[in-house]
Write an enzyme that holds these catalytic residues in place. Structure first.
Site, PDB file in Angstrom:
ATOM      1  N   LYS A 119     -13.540  27.911 -31.920  1.00 45.03           N
ATOM      2  CA  LYS A 119     -14.091  27.382 -30.671  1.00 45.03           C
ATOM      3  C   LYS A 119     -13.483  27.988 -29.414  1.00 45.03           C
ATOM      4  CE  LYS A 119     -16.734  24.581 -29.904  1.00 45.03           C
ATOM      5  NZ  LYS A 119     -16.656  23.118 -29.961  1.00 45.03           N
ATOM      6  N   LYS A 150      -8.091   3.996   1.489  1.00 45.04           N
ATOM      7  CA  LYS A 150      -7.255   5.183   1.295  1.00 45.04           C
ATOM      8  C   LYS A 150      -7.178   5.711  -0.131  1.00 45.04           C
ATOM      9  CE  LYS A 150      -4.553   3.570   5.025  1.00 45.04           C
ATOM     10  NZ  LYS A 150      -5.293   2.275   4.861  1.00 45.04           N
ATOM     11  N   GLU A 164     -16.377  21.691 -17.479  1.00 48.56           N
ATOM     12  CA  GLU A 164     -16.745  20.316 -17.842  1.00 48.56           C
ATOM     13  C   GLU A 164     -16.016  19.308 -16.959  1.00 48.56           C
ATOM     14  OE1 GLU A 164     -16.955  19.937 -22.397  1.00 48.56           O
ATOM     15  OE2 GLU A 164     -15.882  21.787 -22.035  1.00 48.56           O
ATOM     16  N   SER A 212       0.817  -1.222   0.000  1.00 51.11           N
ATOM     17  CA  SER A 212       0.000   0.000   0.000  1.00 51.11           C
ATOM     18  C   SER A 212       0.850   1.272   0.000  1.00 51.11           C
ATOM     19  CB  SER A 212      -0.933   0.002   1.215  1.00 51.11           C
ATOM     20  OG  SER A 212      -0.191  -0.091   2.417  1.00 51.11           O
ATOM     21  N   TYR A 246     -10.278  -5.377  12.861  1.00 49.22           N
ATOM     22  CA  TYR A 246      -9.589  -4.997  11.634  1.00 49.22           C
ATOM     23  C   TYR A 246      -9.635  -6.107  10.590  1.00 49.22           C
ATOM     24  CZ  TYR A 246      -6.013  -3.610   8.308  1.00 49.22           C
ATOM     25  OH  TYR A 246      -5.360  -3.282   7.149  1.00 49.22           O
ATOM     26  N   SER A 266     -10.075  24.525 -29.818  1.00 59.46           N
ATOM     27  CA  SER A 266     -10.207  23.229 -30.485  1.00 59.46           C
ATOM     28  C   SER A 266      -9.070  23.093 -31.484  1.00 59.46           C
ATOM     29  CB  SER A 266     -11.554  23.177 -31.203  1.00 59.46           C
ATOM     30  OG  SER A 266     -11.484  22.305 -32.315  1.00 59.46           O
ATOM     31  N   HIS A 296     -37.314  23.979 -15.065  1.00 57.70           N
ATOM     32  CA  HIS A 296     -37.365  23.058 -16.218  1.00 57.70           C
ATOM     33  C   HIS A 296     -36.465  23.555 -17.350  1.00 57.70           C
ATOM     34  CE1 HIS A 296     -41.116  21.488 -14.316  1.00 57.70           C
ATOM     35  NE2 HIS A 296     -41.266  22.762 -13.990  1.00 57.70           N
TER      36      HIS A 296
END
Ligand code: ARG
Length: 463
Positions: free
Chosen positions: A284, A326, A291, A24, A318, A278, A157
């Protein structure tokens, strides 16, 4: 060679695949500060209680400080063969100070050690996130004050509903962030008890002082049940739940930024600092940061789902499953911190197109409710009837292809003869928002007061 830390009864080393699934250190190295702090507290307490010699404790603490700076400066060599942060630190300690290092693990297990370290780590990250959320709130409140009277369309809406003010809209996110901070503070308060000294699961026969280590690590007190202390991960679940909700809030705002910057609405502009281009379409301007904030919610909610699934059905005490607490959590906190920073940056950067906002606010008969309210107030019409009459007027306006405030009085009077010229006073978007003075309403004067209240409160927190 068998493991140096626990290999006494083992004749040979683990299989490569065993090591691979067990290790780990690739992610729990993040806990090094907490691991060292907890070990220092433990060593100090052991000496204080006469469990180890003062001299050994001094060497241990000095060695741990050396390791702290070695890791901090990137000089430390983490070894996968040593599995995790606890054994990497302890092995290095042995290299630095010799046999005294072997006394540190008296009356302690990695089970209470990791539970302690991770609580401390989560606690510190909650504090970071709280600071970031407060900066985010400040950016929002400042922009809200600046745009307390900037009229924009309010939606339900995603259809134009009623005019609101841009400042009011921004302050909605200040409120959400306040609840997020409160949830995190609640999680922090509940996690702040010390597992240290619970040892493997049953407590210890050594005369430890768990209150002393708890105090040294700024916990509120030792956890009262050793089985619970080593097996509880509520603090991870709860904090991730709060983080997930915060991130859902950010994703909603991020989505609005995507909508508002689209040429379809053109309500706000982000500068070049928060826009990307872009590779094929030269014209663009993409709101990539928004996003990505919207998308990062996936990881954060994913981390919450993951820990809930890890814990579900786990028997006491445990279990190694818990090591899986983690990676997702560390990633989720990184994603959340970055998302908040990006949103704060975009809030400071964004400029509403005030003219376009006002124009859009007036579209879609957005002051129809104001007309209905006028009929109620002036003609004492019951609201239901006023709603119906207004509906017919809106239908006429739609047939004529004009907005409500452009519909000639005569046309309105064909539906309701008692309508008079003063009706036009309530049909402008400015008058509409100015009239919404109910507590929590969108009127510029309310927004100014709320924005100032928030800024004052945020200032006070800093003191
Ligand atoms: N790396 C382990 C974890 O994160 C530390 C505790 C290991 N305890 C044990 N009994 N093997 O959970």
């Amino acid at each position: 060679m068998a493991n140096k830390m626990w290999g006494g009864r083992f004749a040979s080393a683990p299989d490569a695949i065993m090591e691979k699934i067990n290790v780990s250190i690739d992610f729990d190295w993040h806990l090094y500060r907490q691991d060292i702090a907890a070990s220092k507290a433990h060593a100090g307490m052991l000496a204080e209680q006469g469990i180890i010699g003062a001299d050994d404790a001094r060497k241990i603490v000095q060695g741990l400080d050396t390791i702290l700076s070695e890791i901090g400066s990137g000089k430390f060599k983490f070894k996968r063969a040593l599995e995790d942060i606890h054994m990497n630190v302890e092995a290095r300690l042995a290299e630095l100070i010799g046999p005294a290092a072997g006394r540190l693990h008296t009356a302690r297990s990695r089970n209470d050690q990791v539970a302690t370290d991770f609580r401390l780590w989560v606690r510190a990250r909650i504090d970071d996130i709280d600071g970031l959320l407060s900066d985010y709130q400040r950016a929002l409140a400042e922009k809200a004050l600046e745009h307390a009277a900037t009229v924009m369309p309010g939606f339900t809406h995603l259809q134009t509903a009623q005019p609101v003010t841009f400042g009011h809209h921004l302050l909605a996110y200040v409120e959400m962030a306040a609840r997020d901070r409160n949830r995190l503070a609640g999680a922090r308060a509940r996690l702040n008890d010390s597992p240290l000294g619970a040892a493997a699961l049953a407590g210890t026969s050594f005369p430890v002082d768990r209150h002393a280590t708890s105090e040294a690590l700024e916990f509120d007190g030792p956890m009262a049940n050793s089985l619970d202390a080593v097996s509880d991960r509520d603090f991870v679940m709860e904090t991730l739940a709060a983080a997930a909700i915060a991130s859902v809030h950010l994703s909603r705002f991020a989505e609005e930024i995507v909508i508002w910057t689209s040429p379809l609405t053109g309500l706000i502009k982000l500068s070049d600092k928060f826009t990307t281009g872009s590779s094929i379409m030269p014209q663009k301007r993409n709101p990539d940061a928004a996003e990505l904030v919207r998308a990062k919610t996936g990881r954060i909610v994913g981390a919450l789902n993951s820990i809930l699934m890890v814990m579900k059905g786990l028997p006491l005490a445990y279990q190694k499953d818990m090591q899986e607490d983690k990676e997702g959590t560390i990633d989720a906190f990184d994603a959340l911190a970055l998302s908040i920073d990006a949103m704060t940056g975009m809030v400071r950067d964004m400029q509403p197109d005030v003219r376009r906002m006002k124009e859009a606010a007036g579209q879609g008969y957005s002051t129809a409710t104001d007309l209905a309210d006028w009929l109620v107030r002036t003609l004492k019409m019951p609201f239901r009837e006023a709603h119906h009459v207004t509906g017919r007027i809106v239908a006429r306006a739609a047939a004529e292809g004009v907005e409500l405030h452009k519909l000639p009085l005569k046309e309105m009077q064909l539906v309701e003869p008692r309508i008079a010229k003063p009706v036009y006073d309530v049909l402008s978007v400015e008058r509409s928002v100015e009239s919404r003075t109910s507590y929590g309403g969108t009127a510029p004067k309310n927004v100014r007061a709320q924005a100032k209240r928030w800024l004052k409160q945020l200032d006070k927190e800093r003191e």
